[in-house]
Design an enzyme around this catalytic site. Structure first.
Site, mmCIF file in Angstrom:
data_model
loop_
_atom_site.group_PDB
_atom_site.id
_atom_site.type_symbol
_atom_site.label_atom_id
_atom_site.label_comp_id
_atom_site.label_asym_id
_atom_site.label_seq_id
_atom_site.Cartn_x
_atom_site.Cartn_y
_atom_site.Cartn_z
ATOM 1 N N GLU A 292 1.360 -1.007 -0.081
ATOM 2 C CA GLU A 292 0.031 -0.201 0.099
ATOM 3 C C GLU A 292 0.868 1.013 0.489
ATOM 4 O OE1 GLU A 292 -3.975 -1.212 2.112
ATOM 5 O OE2 GLU A 292 -2.237 -1.112 3.683
HETATM 6 C C1 ACM Z 1 -1.683 -4.881 4.390
HETATM 7 O O1 ACM Z 1 -3.138 -5.716 4.107
HETATM 8 N N1 ACM Z 1 -1.668 -4.173 3.994
HETATM 9 C C2 ACM Z 1 -1.334 -6.013 4.180
#
Ligand code: ACM
Length: 484
Positions: free
Chosen positions: A297
């Site tokens: 992310e």
């Molecule tokens: C995640 O859930 N961002 C690894």
């Protein structure tokens, strides 16, 4: 049939089997330090579980029932790594492992054969020969969004050990806090750990805590895998070091629930030294072979800058002598053959994973829609979130790691991790309510051969398992799918 979780490969009960009172039995162990130590652990487990003293002795009195604890290279299914056998229908009772880890697993099975009958602890008669499907059986635990101290982590380790997990992956850093002392960058834990998602005082693990945690885990055959999440999820660092930002200004501390807004900047002269310092620190204090460096992310980074980070992170971890693990996003960069990729977001295009597998990557499976144990059990459940869907107990149970990603061969699946993110979880009761019973479902996914898995059987066994949670004072969710 005895209620063992995870379900063993082979389990039978002789036709004329009877139970044996635990009181009055003794432990005898093979001569090695490992056998003696595991037998002493068995004695402590039986005392804590059943309140019965089962001493370790060299010279059992004639006539007493002996539980023989032994390393035996032939124990368990032929050729299986970390196999074990338990036979409580013979005298002496046999508790044997083909390795130390196998022997520890045998002891966990023995514990589950002890039940209360008319107010007395008895050993059920059973013959078990067993070995794990996957060598990697873990839990990802986020102690960054809310901090969980050493005592909580030890309770989690106790539960993990009893269901034959062998990895505790700690998500130690995120936007909301830096939870591990980093000797070369002491400001991180000192100045950037007082925040959390719940608004409660945060906290961090000291070096002494981390030492004790790894020792506690190792005694239970669990490896601690630390995660320092980069290049996204880094607000706890940029809130302290303005020189990690292009404008030179430290960011504000963060206690919200958004993800994907924070980042390191590849082209700053301070960035690589920061990465080398914090990963060098972690490598220096970590006993296990693995460092997890996140990679998830990083939504504000372009693909090119992100790929440069992935290569740098792989290089830096290799320089420390450890092996690198990254979240699935890293597969979009040209990862090296040895990189372990942790799969989580089932919404993603699978092509990069197939390509990474072709380059030789191995996968740890944590599909969000089955293994993310912070997801609600049912609509509107008061704890957790629902972005990956609702995960009732059956949903946590019914999936096969080998077929999760189309095009990635089952042979490249190293194992399984449940994961629990703590944005909405700030107490042990919150944590265990979300973990139990679903963690035991994931234990069976990770350990048990698919042909031995069966929802109706598991459903009956998990109701029996709850007795141990009640005894240990662990919160759990009384799911309507189980007849408690
Ligand atoms: C995640 O859930 N961002 C690894």
């Amino acid at each position: 049939m005895p209620a063992i979780i995870p379900q063993p490969l082979h389990l039978s009960v002789p036709a004329d089997a009877t139970v044996t009172a635990l009181a009055g039995t003794v432990l005898v162990a093979g001569p090695s330090a490992t056998e003696q130590r595991i037998a002493l652990q068995a004695s402590a487990f039986l005392q804590a579980d059943a309140g019965v003293t089962v001493p370790l002795t060299d010279a059992p009195e004639p006539g007493v029932t002996v539980i023989d604890v032994r390393l035996d290279s032939a124990a368990g299914p032929e050729g299986a790594a970390d196999g074990y056998e338990v036979d409580t229908s013979v005298r002496p009772m046999r508790v044997a492992g083909s390795s130390a880890a196998g022997l520890f697993s045998a002891v966990q099975t023995l514990r589950q054969l002890i039940v209360a009958a008319e107010g007395e602890a008895v050993v059920e008669a059973a013959q078990v020969s067993d070995a794990p499907r996957y060598s990697w059986r873990g839990l990802t635990l986020d102690i960054a969004r809310n901090f969980f101290p050493l005592a909580s982590l030890e309770r989690v380790i106790d539960v993990l050990a009893s269901y034959k997990f062998n990895v505790l992956h700690l998500h130690l850093t995120d936007d909301q806090g830096w939870r591990i002392e980093s000797p070369s960058r002491p400001e991180l834990a000192k100045l950037s750990s007082d925040t959390s998602n719940s608004g409660k005082a945060g906290g961090y693990l000291t070096l002494a805590d981390f030492r004790q945690l790894q020792d506690y885990a190792a005694e239970r055959f669990i490896t601690v895998v630390p995660e320092i999440d980069m290049p996204g999820h880094t607000n706890a660092a940029t809130a302290i070091y303005g020189d990690l930002r292009p404008d030179g200004k430290a960011t504000d501390k963060y206690e919200g629930m958004e993800v994907g807004f924070s980042q390191l900047t590849f082209d700053l002269p301070t960035t690589e030294p920061f990465i080398r310092d914090v990963l060098g620190d972690m490598a220096g204090i970590t006993d296990g072979q693995y460092l997890h460096v996140g990679g998830d992310e990083a939504l504000t980074l372009g693909a090119e800058e992100y790929a440069k980070f992935i290569t740098l992170l792989e290089d830096v971890v290799a320089d420390t002598g450890k092996q690198v693990i990254m979240w699935q996003e890293a597969a979009s960069a040209p990862t090296r053959p040895g990189t372990l990729v942790q799969y989580w977001d089932t919404r993603a295009d699978t092509a990069p994973f197939v390509a990474a597998a072709e380059r030789g990557a191995q996968f740890i499976m944590s599909p969000g829609n089955h293994a993310y144990l912070d997801m609600h059990y049912t609509k509107g459940f008061p704890l957790g979130q629902d972005w990956a869907g609702l995960i009732d107990v059956r949903h946590a149970y019914e999936w096969d790691p080998a077929t999760v990603i189309d095009g990635v061969p089952g042979s490249q699946v190293r194992g399984v991790e449940a994961a629990i993110w703590t944005e909405t979880l700030s107490t042990d009761d919150h944590l265990f309510t979300m973990l139990l019973p679903r963690l035991t479902a994931i234990a069976e996914v990770a350990w048990t051969a698919p042909e031995r898995k069966d929802w109706e059987s598991y459903r009956a066994r998990v109701a029996v398992a709850a007795a141990a949670w009640r005894r240990a004072g662990l919160a759990f969710h009384e799911s309507a799918q189980i007849d408690w």
